[in-house]
Design a protein around this motif. Sequence first.
Motif, short mmCIF file in Angstrom:
data_model
loop_
_atom_site.label_atom_id
_atom_site.label_comp_id
_atom_site.label_asym_id
_atom_site.label_seq_id
_atom_site.Cartn_x
_atom_site.Cartn_y
_atom_site.Cartn_z
N ARG A 37 5.61 -8.44 4.29
CA ARG A 37 5.38 -9.85 3.53
C ARG A 37 4.42 -10.74 4.09
NH1 ARG A 37 9.95 -13.60 3.27
NH2 ARG A 37 8.88 -14.40 1.36
N GLU A 77 7.74 -9.14 -3.12
CA GLU A 77 7.75 -8.69 -1.73
C GLU A 77 8.94 -8.34 -1.03
OE1 GLU A 77 3.74 -10.87 -0.06
OE2 GLU A 77 5.62 -11.58 0.61
N CYS A 119 5.95 -0.07 -0.28
CA CYS A 119 6.68 -0.87 -0.65
C CYS A 119 6.83 -0.98 -2.32
CB CYS A 119 6.35 -2.28 -0.19
SG CYS A 119 6.76 -2.73 1.45
#
Length: 267
Positions: A37, A77, A119
Amino acid sequence: MRRHALAGALALALLGFAGTASATDASLQRNIDGDWRSAENRARDDWRHPAQTLRFFGVRQHHRVIEITPGNGWYSEILAPWLRQDGHYVAAVHDPADGDYFRKSAEGLKAKYTADPECYGKVEWLEFKPATPRFGNPASADVVLTFRNVHNWTQAGNAPAYFNAFFDVLKPGGVLGVVDHRARQGASTEESEKNGYLPTEEVIRLGTDAGFRLDASSEINANPRDTKDHPGGVWSLPPVLRHGDQDRAHYQAIGESDRFTLRFVKP
């Protein structure tokens, strides 16, 4: 070492806590604390309360979650890596062909996803038309989330179409989670939406007219310091700070806007 949702899920399984509320909370927090993040986004956690908000909406790791217009991916995120193993994250964006603003927004978000496949490699990309939104097959989603978007739809006059589409895509028992800037008590929709705020009652009406039941409301994202009378509307406040250095300290001291947090359920 990079912290990842998969490692968190494995650790939980080894400890035998999988499926419990405490395990869900711990796994979610690991993703909120994830080093993927951006520092800028993490700095806003104190205003956006992601752990409390997602818990209030009842989001679980096995859910199919659709986020409406994720913007620059603030919640992506957190949600995309958290859901990637057992659930599914869908980023629903305006059709980029509808204008430069939508095109640039989509390009920025796609670039974010492409740059970090660990991610975002399993994110589903869904484009929709604002006038006739559709978010997938009927009864195919567990949760639909929208953060600070409804005031834009009321201004455009297509808010009912969105809420009807949410109702259509959610499974029976599915949750619609809504966060937006809260207008002053008694303020009209027309007066408030020019400044980016909305009466809570208006959003509740949009939900119930579409067939939802209001299940609960929360003060998680309330900010009593927001007087809602700023000359540049809600955009005077962080993160936009429309007035630049003029009265910057004043607006930063107020913080982000006062927001309602509503959980609707499809019967």
